[in-house]
Design a protein around this motif. Structure first.
Motif, PDB file in Angstrom:
ATOM      1  N   GLN A  55     -36.972  17.654  28.975  1.00 39.73           N
ATOM      2  CA  GLN A  55     -37.362  18.549  30.063  1.00 39.73           C
ATOM      3  C   GLN A  55     -36.581  18.246  31.344  1.00 39.73           C
ATOM      4  N   ARG A  56     -36.349  19.306  32.109  1.00 35.24           N
ATOM      5  CA  ARG A  56     -35.632  19.171  33.380  1.00 35.24           C
ATOM      6  C   ARG A  56     -36.623  18.790  34.483  1.00 35.24           C
ATOM      7  N   ARG A  57     -37.017  17.532  34.455  1.00 32.25           N
ATOM      8  CA  ARG A  57     -37.996  17.038  35.433  1.00 32.25           C
ATOM      9  C   ARG A  57     -37.353  16.970  36.815  1.00 32.25           C
ATOM     10  N   PRO A  58     -38.080  17.402  37.842  1.00 34.51           N
ATOM     11  CA  PRO A  58     -37.465  17.537  39.176  1.00 34.51           C
ATOM     12  C   PRO A  58     -36.907  16.232  39.740  1.00 34.51           C
ATOM     13  N   GLU A  59     -37.472  15.085  39.336  1.00 30.74           N
ATOM     14  CA  GLU A  59     -37.037  13.814  39.931  1.00 30.74           C
ATOM     15  C   GLU A  59     -35.733  13.283  39.345  1.00 30.74           C
ATOM     16  N   LEU A  60     -35.260  13.901  38.257  1.00 26.69           N
ATOM     17  CA  LEU A  60     -34.053  13.406  37.576  1.00 26.69           C
ATOM     18  C   LEU A  60     -32.783  13.908  38.243  1.00 26.69           C
ATOM     19  N   THR A  61     -31.832  13.012  38.441  1.00 28.22           N
ATOM     20  CA  THR A  61     -30.497  13.468  38.837  1.00 28.22           C
ATOM     21  C   THR A  61     -29.746  13.900  37.582  1.00 28.22           C
ATOM     22  N   LEU A  62     -28.645  14.582  37.779  1.00 32.15           N
ATOM     23  CA  LEU A  62     -27.833  15.046  36.653  1.00 32.15           C
ATOM     24  C   LEU A  62     -27.372  13.871  35.794  1.00 32.15           C
ATOM     25  N   ASP A  63     -26.777  12.867  36.436  1.00 33.06           N
ATOM     26  CA  ASP A  63     -26.229  11.741  35.674  1.00 33.06           C
ATOM     27  C   ASP A  63     -27.322  10.947  34.969  1.00 33.06           C
ATOM     28  N   GLU A  64     -28.478  10.781  35.618  1.00 35.19           N
ATOM     29  CA  GLU A  64     -29.598  10.067  34.986  1.00 35.19           C
ATOM     30  C   GLU A  64     -30.057  10.782  33.724  1.00 35.19           C
ATOM     31  N   GLY A  65     -30.255  12.092  33.842  1.00 34.02           N
ATOM     32  CA  GLY A  65     -30.743  12.870  32.707  1.00 34.02           C
ATOM     33  C   GLY A  65     -29.774  12.864  31.538  1.00 34.02           C
ATOM     34  N   PRO A  90     -38.072  23.763  31.902  1.00 40.91           N
ATOM     35  CA  PRO A  90     -37.003  24.173  30.983  1.00 40.91           C
ATOM     36  C   PRO A  90     -36.174  22.978  30.512  1.00 40.91           C
ATOM     37  N   GLU A  91     -35.306  23.240  29.575  1.00 38.60           N
ATOM     38  CA  GLU A  91     -34.410  22.231  29.004  1.00 38.60           C
ATOM     39  C   GLU A  91     -33.541  21.597  30.086  1.00 38.60           C
ATOM     40  N   PHE A  92     -33.430  20.280  30.057  1.00 39.21           N
ATOM     41  CA  PHE A  92     -32.585  19.590  31.028  1.00 39.21           C
ATOM     42  C   PHE A  92     -31.143  20.097  30.938  1.00 39.21           C
ATOM     43  N   LYS A 125     -28.258  24.471  31.452  1.00 40.75           N
ATOM     44  CA  LYS A 125     -27.052  25.003  32.090  1.00 40.75           C
ATOM     45  C   LYS A 125     -25.794  24.548  31.350  1.00 40.75           C
ATOM     46  N   MET A 126     -24.841  25.432  31.289  1.00 40.78           N
ATOM     47  CA  MET A 126     -23.611  25.209  30.538  1.00 40.78           C
ATOM     48  C   MET A 126     -22.900  23.911  30.926  1.00 40.78           C
ATOM     49  N   ASP A 127     -22.737  23.663  32.212  1.00 40.60           N
ATOM     50  CA  ASP A 127     -22.005  22.470  32.648  1.00 40.60           C
ATOM     51  C   ASP A 127     -22.715  21.194  32.212  1.00 40.60           C
ATOM     52  N   VAL A 128     -24.046  21.202  32.293  1.00 37.97           N
ATOM     53  CA  VAL A 128     -24.826  20.020  31.904  1.00 37.97           C
ATOM     54  C   VAL A 128     -24.748  19.827  30.392  1.00 37.97           C
ATOM     55  N   PHE A 129     -24.900  20.916  29.652  1.00 39.33           N
ATOM     56  CA  PHE A 129     -24.837  20.853  28.188  1.00 39.33           C
ATOM     57  C   PHE A 129     -23.474  20.304  27.738  1.00 39.33           C
ATOM     58  N   CYS A 130     -22.419  20.826  28.316  1.00 37.92           N
ATOM     59  CA  CYS A 130     -21.073  20.375  27.928  1.00 37.92           C
ATOM     60  C   CYS A 130     -20.853  18.907  28.299  1.00 37.92           C
ATOM     61  N   GLN A 131     -21.388  18.501  29.442  1.00 39.02           N
ATOM     62  CA  GLN A 131     -21.269  17.088  29.844  1.00 39.02           C
ATOM     63  C   GLN A 131     -21.992  16.181  28.846  1.00 39.02           C
ATOM     64  N   LEU A 132     -23.171  16.601  28.415  1.00 36.15           N
ATOM     65  CA  LEU A 132     -23.929  15.808  27.448  1.00 36.15           C
ATOM     66  C   LEU A 132     -23.217  15.753  26.096  1.00 36.15           C
ATOM     67  N   VAL A 133     -22.775  16.903  25.604  1.00 36.60           N
ATOM     68  CA  VAL A 133     -22.080  16.952  24.310  1.00 36.60           C
ATOM     69  C   VAL A 133     -20.835  16.066  24.347  1.00 36.60           C
ATOM     70  N   ASP A 134     -20.165  16.052  25.495  1.00 36.28           N
ATOM     71  CA  ASP A 134     -18.933  15.276  25.613  1.00 36.28           C
ATOM     72  C   ASP A 134     -19.177  13.764  25.620  1.00 36.28           C
ATOM     73  N   GLN A 135     -20.435  13.363  25.831  1.00 37.85           N
ATOM     74  CA  GLN A 135     -20.771  11.934  25.809  1.00 37.85           C
ATOM     75  C   GLN A 135     -20.871  11.381  24.387  1.00 37.85           C
ATOM     76  N   ILE A 136     -21.026  12.278  23.403  1.00 39.19           N
ATOM     77  CA  ILE A 136     -21.352  11.835  22.039  1.00 39.19           C
ATOM     78  C   ILE A 136     -20.316  12.368  21.059  1.00 39.19           C
TER      79      ILE A 136
END
Length: 295
Positions: free
Chosen positions: A112-122, A158-160, A163-174
């Motif tokens: 979940q896209r919890r409000p307290e999370l930063t992009l990099d933390e999530g 909603p899903e953390f 958003k496209m940029d976040v999804f691509c950043q996550l996929v690129d980590q793995i």
């Protein structure tokens, strides 16, 4: 050539909440569809009895089909480490479930896209949790598939990685042979973004796909984005519709996937208006698959 599977989108309440439909009924209904597989859902009520898992596999296989994919919703972005550890254990249980059913692909999400999370933390929390599950999946011959998702029915936020940029950043980590993307073009509209732009960025990582179509019942995508943040449940403005009659451009989608050598499972998330609609969606997709792959 891609293979088609079907998901019981119209019967989720009956199969997961009130028990008014049995899995055997769904299997019998789906046996009449011209598809090769049935996508499973970890939350089917009858799946609580582990002893029945081999029986459900046999029912499906006796109808000449398989269970290639498992749909489940881990929440890996909770700030509490003990909560995340429980989610990892749940994911491993779902991997076991997938394996017992003869499946090859088990879904993961970010959380979940919890409000307290930063992009990099999530991104780090989600990536670490997914990577903690990969060795377990590999041992069982399962590939974890992350979906560009909107929101689980029972989540508050909603899903953390919506958003496209976040999804691509996550996929690129793995990067691992037992990890890939389950592309769902319809979900991109819920982020107010272009599904073809997303596909262009991740098509080389796509191993499975959800085929659906969506249309807005009222208002605009912008209205949807404003009102759904922080509300429990799914979007009320948006409706699943017959594939080929909604917002998605399947010619462009399949052309791109074909160019990247995709030949995986495509699971149909449709049929909310009955089996006739689902049959029409199957026919539409089979025609498009032939057009792009049967050359």
């Amino acid at each position: 050539m891609p293979k088609l599977a079907a998901f019981p989108k119209a019967y989720m309440q009956a199969l997961c909440k009130d028990g008014t439909m049995k899995l055997e009924e769904w299997i019998n209904l789906a046996s009449k569809l011209d598809v090769m597989g049935l996508e499973w859902y970890a939350g089917f009520l009858e799946m609580e009895d582990k002893s029945m898992w081999p029986e459900f596999r046999k029912m499906v296989e006796d109808n000449g089909k398989s269970i290639p994919m498992m749909c489940c919703s881990p929440d890996f972005t909770h700030p509490d480490a003990s909560f995340r550890e429980k989610e990892i254990k749940k994911q491993k249980y779902w991997i076991d479930m997938t394996h017992a059913l003869g499946g090859q692909y088990c879904r993961v999400l970010s959380g979940q896209r919890r409000p307290e999370l930063t992009l990099d933390e999530g991104v780090k929390l989600a990536a670490d949790a997914i990577m903690a599950c990969i060795p377990y999946a590999k041992e069982r011959g399962i590939t974890l598939i992350i979906e560009n998702h909107y929101k689980d029915d029972f989540w508050e936020y909603p899903e953390f990685a919506q958003k496209m940029d976040v999804f691509c950043q996550l996929v690129d980590q793995i990067h691992h042979p037992n990890f890939g993307v389950n592309y769902d073009p319809s979900n991109t509209f819920l982020a107010g973004e272009d599904p073809l732009e997303l596909l262009g960025r991740i098509s080389h990582r796509v191993v499975t796909m959800h085929a659906s179509d969506r249309y807005l019942k009222s208002g605009t995508i912008e209205d949807l984005k404003k009102e759904e943040d922080g509300a429990v449940g799914y979007a009320k403005r948006l409706s699943h519709g017959e594939i080929g009659k909604g917002l998605n451009d399947y010619d462009a989608i399949f052309s791109e996937l074909k160019s990247k050598g995709f030949d995986g499972w495509i699971s149909i998330e449709d049929g909310v208006d009955g089996m006739d609609q689902l049959e029409r969606s199957v026919s539409f997709l089979k025609q498009k698959i032939r057009k792009y792959w049967d050359k």
